[in-house]
Design an enzyme around this catalytic site. Structure first.
Site, mmCIF file in Angstrom:
data_model
loop_
_atom_site.group_PDB
_atom_site.id
_atom_site.type_symbol
_atom_site.label_atom_id
_atom_site.label_comp_id
_atom_site.label_asym_id
_atom_site.label_seq_id
_atom_site.Cartn_x
_atom_site.Cartn_y
_atom_site.Cartn_z
ATOM 1 N N SER A 144 0.852 -1.200 0.000
ATOM 2 C CA SER A 144 0.000 0.000 0.000
ATOM 3 C C SER A 144 0.876 1.235 0.000
ATOM 4 O O SER A 144 2.003 1.219 0.512
ATOM 5 C CB SER A 144 -0.876 0.021 1.249
ATOM 6 O OG SER A 144 -1.529 1.277 1.357
ATOM 7 N N TYR A 157 -1.715 -1.416 10.205
ATOM 8 C CA TYR A 157 -1.851 -1.659 8.756
ATOM 9 C C TYR A 157 -0.574 -1.241 8.016
ATOM 10 O O TYR A 157 -0.055 -1.982 7.165
ATOM 11 C CB TYR A 157 -3.073 -0.885 8.254
ATOM 12 C CG TYR A 157 -3.395 -1.078 6.787
ATOM 13 C CD1 TYR A 157 -4.011 -2.239 6.334
ATOM 14 C CD2 TYR A 157 -3.113 -0.079 5.865
ATOM 15 C CE1 TYR A 157 -4.326 -2.408 4.988
ATOM 16 C CE2 TYR A 157 -3.426 -0.235 4.520
ATOM 17 C CZ TYR A 157 -4.027 -1.396 4.088
ATOM 18 O OH TYR A 157 -4.334 -1.550 2.756
ATOM 19 N N LYS A 161 1.982 -3.590 5.827
ATOM 20 C CA LYS A 161 2.219 -3.360 4.403
ATOM 21 C C LYS A 161 3.688 -3.041 4.117
ATOM 22 O O LYS A 161 4.210 -3.363 3.041
ATOM 23 C CB LYS A 161 1.301 -2.233 3.890
ATOM 24 C CG LYS A 161 -0.189 -2.589 3.950
ATOM 25 C CD LYS A 161 -0.501 -3.739 3.025
ATOM 26 C CE LYS A 161 -1.937 -4.184 3.057
ATOM 27 N NZ LYS A 161 -2.221 -5.291 2.139
HETATM 28 P P1 NAD Z 1 -11.620 -5.345 0.391
HETATM 29 O O1 NAD Z 1 -11.829 -5.190 1.851
HETATM 30 O O2 NAD Z 1 -12.654 -4.828 -0.547
HETATM 31 O O3 NAD Z 1 -11.326 -6.866 0.029
HETATM 32 C C1 NAD Z 1 -10.412 -7.621 0.765
HETATM 33 C C2 NAD Z 1 -10.771 -9.067 0.609
HETATM 34 O O4 NAD Z 1 -9.880 -9.841 1.417
HETATM 35 C C3 NAD Z 1 -12.179 -9.345 1.097
HETATM 36 O O5 NAD Z 1 -12.828 -10.179 0.175
HETATM 37 C C4 NAD Z 1 -11.949 -10.056 2.414
HETATM 38 O O6 NAD Z 1 -12.975 -10.978 2.736
HETATM 39 C C5 NAD Z 1 -10.639 -10.761 2.155
HETATM 40 N N1 NAD Z 1 -9.944 -11.082 3.379
HETATM 41 C C6 NAD Z 1 -9.800 -10.295 4.468
HETATM 42 N N2 NAD Z 1 -9.094 -10.940 5.398
HETATM 43 C C7 NAD Z 1 -8.770 -12.146 4.870
HETATM 44 C C8 NAD Z 1 -8.038 -13.247 5.329
HETATM 45 N N3 NAD Z 1 -7.511 -13.248 6.557
HETATM 46 N N4 NAD Z 1 -7.884 -14.325 4.519
HETATM 47 C C9 NAD Z 1 -8.430 -14.340 3.278
HETATM 48 N N5 NAD Z 1 -9.145 -13.310 2.786
HETATM 49 C C10 NAD Z 1 -9.310 -12.246 3.575
HETATM 50 O O7 NAD Z 1 -10.197 -4.704 0.099
HETATM 51 P P2 NAD Z 1 -9.541 -4.152 -1.249
HETATM 52 O O8 NAD Z 1 -9.669 -2.689 -1.194
HETATM 53 O O9 NAD Z 1 -10.022 -4.911 -2.426
HETATM 54 O O10 NAD Z 1 -8.019 -4.496 -0.934
HETATM 55 C C11 NAD Z 1 -7.330 -5.625 -1.461
HETATM 56 C C12 NAD Z 1 -5.881 -5.533 -1.033
HETATM 57 O O11 NAD Z 1 -5.323 -4.315 -1.490
HETATM 58 C C13 NAD Z 1 -5.700 -5.545 0.495
HETATM 59 O O12 NAD Z 1 -4.535 -6.243 0.826
HETATM 60 C C14 NAD Z 1 -5.551 -4.080 0.814
HETATM 61 O O13 NAD Z 1 -4.844 -3.884 2.016
HETATM 62 C C15 NAD Z 1 -4.795 -3.591 -0.405
HETATM 63 N N6 NAD Z 1 -4.937 -2.150 -0.636
HETATM 64 C C16 NAD Z 1 -6.161 -1.568 -0.835
HETATM 65 C C17 NAD Z 1 -6.242 -0.195 -1.045
HETATM 66 C C18 NAD Z 1 -7.546 0.527 -1.258
HETATM 67 O O14 NAD Z 1 -7.551 1.765 -1.316
HETATM 68 N N7 NAD Z 1 -8.666 -0.154 -1.422
HETATM 69 C C19 NAD Z 1 -5.085 0.571 -1.035
HETATM 70 C C20 NAD Z 1 -3.865 -0.045 -0.839
HETATM 71 C C21 NAD Z 1 -3.800 -1.417 -0.642
#
Ligand code: NAD
Length: 249
Positions: A144, A157, A161
Site C-alpha cells: 500500500s 496496517y 504493508k
Molecule cells: P476489500 O476489503 O474490498 O477486500 C479484501 C478481501 O480480502 C475481502 O474479500 C476479504 O474478505 C478478504 N480477506 C480479508 N481478510 C482475509 C483473510 N484473513 N484471509 C483471506 N481473505 C481475507 O479490500 P480491497 O480494497 O479490495 O483491498 C485488497 C488488497 O489491497 C488488500 O490487501 C488491501 O490492504 C490492499 N490495498 C487496498 C487499497 C484501497 O484503497 N482499497 C489501497 C492499498 C492497498
C-alpha cells in the site's frame, strides 16, 4: 474442444474489490483461477465465481483464511495435485482495524499483522516450493502507499504493508535463480469496500491530494498485477510498483 489448462493462478481474498478485479484480469480460456474468501455467507464469492466461469478455463472459490498456514499448505498442495502446477500467487487478502497507536489494542495489532503479513508468508512458503521445482512462478504481494507515507490511525496496517515490502525483496533474492519472481504492488486510494467507509468530506479531501484527481479503480491495480504475472515481466523482481495516481512519488 478441450484446449487444456496452461496456467494456474491463486488469488487470496478474491470475492470482491481488487482481488476480484485481479482474478477477472488473469482469467483466460487456458487458465484456472482459484480464489479464497473468508465469509461464506457473503454473496461476493458466488458472484465472482459466476463471473469467472464465463471467461476462464476453470474457476474455484475456497473458504480459508490466508493466515491459516496449515490450510494454505494443504490447499496449495491440492491445487498442484489436481492441475499439475501453480504459476501465479497473488497475496491480496487484507484487512484494516484502525485506531490511533495509543489506543490500538494488542488484538487489533495482531489481527492485522496476522492476516496481511503472516498470511502472505503462509501462502508464499508452499507456493515457492512448488514454483522452485517448476523453475517458473510469480508471487505478487499487495502492499500500500501507506507503507511508504505512513498514515495516522493505521500503525498496524502500515507496519503490515511495509513488512510485505521486506518479504518481497527477501523472497525475490532467494528465488530469482529458479525463474521465480516476487514483486509488490502498492495501490493508493482505490474505490473498494475498504475505502467506502470514509465519510464524504474525508473522501473529497483525499481526492484533492491525488494529482490524477480521482480514486483509482480495482481494474487500475489489476492491470499492473497482470503485467507482473505475465511472461513480459520475467526480468522484474523484488520491486514495488506504485499505482496511486501520483499521490506519493
Ligand atoms: P476489500 O476489503 O474490498 O477486500 C479484501 C478481501 O480480502 C475481502 O474479500 C476479504 O474478505 C478478504 N480477506 C480479508 N481478510 C482475509 C483473510 N484473513 N484471509 C483471506 N481473505 C481475507 O479490500 P480491497 O480494497 O479490495 O483491498 C485488497 C488488497 O489491497 C488488500 O490487501 C488491501 O490492504 C490492499 N490495498 C487496498 C487499497 C484501497 O484503497 N482499497 C489501497 C492499498 C492497498
Amino acid at each position: 474442444m478441450d484446449i487444456g489448462i496452461g496456467r494456474v493462478a491463486l488469488v487470496t481474498g478474491g470475492a470482491r474489490g481488487i482481488g476480484r478485479a485481479v482474478a477477472m484480469k488473469l482469467a483466460a480460456p487456458d487458465t484456472a483461477i482459484v480464489f479464497t474468501h473468508v465469509n461464506p455467507s457473503s454473496p461476493g464469492a458466488a458472484e465472482t465465481l459466476a463471473l469467472l466461469k464465463d471467461r476462464t478455463g476453470a474457476a474455484e472459490a475456497q473458504c480459508w483464511a490466508a493466515e491459516d498456514s496449515v490450510a494454505a499448505q494443504r490447499h496449495i498442495e491440492d491445487i498442484v495435485s489436481r492441475y499439475g502446477r501453480l504459476d501465479v500467487l497473488v497475496n491480496n487478502a487484507g484487512l484494516t482495524r484502525d485506531n490511533l497507536s495509543v489506543r490500538l489494542s494488542d488484538e487489533d495489532w495482531r489481527a492485522v499483522l496476522e492476516a496481511n503479513l503472516f498470511g502472505a508468508f503462509a501462502c508464499s512458503r508452499p507456493a515457492a516450493k512448488v514454483m522452485m521445482k517448476q523453475r517458473r512462478g510469480r508471487i505478487i504481494n499487495l502492499s500500500s502507499v501507506v507503507a511508504f507515507s505512513g498514515n495516522p490511525g493505521q500503525a498496524n496496517y502500515c507496519a503490515s504493508k511495509a513488512g510485505l515490502v521486506g518479504l518481497t525483496k527477501s523472497m525475490a533474492l532467494e528465488l530469482a535463480s529458479r525463474g521465480v519472481t516476487v514483486n509488490a504492488v502498492a495501490p493508493g486510494f482505490i474505490a473498494t469496500d475498504m475505502t467506502s467507509k470514509l465519510d464524504e468530506k474525508l473522501r473529497e479531501s483525499f481526492v484533492g491530494r491525488i494529482p490524477a484527481g480521482r480514486f483509482g479503480s480495482p481494474e487500475d491495480v489489476a492491470e499492473v498485477v497482470a503485467f507482473l504475472a505475465g511472461d513480459g515481466a520475467a526480468y522484474v523482481t523484488g520491486q514495488t510498483i506504485h499505482v496511486n495516481g501520483g499521490l506519493y512519488l
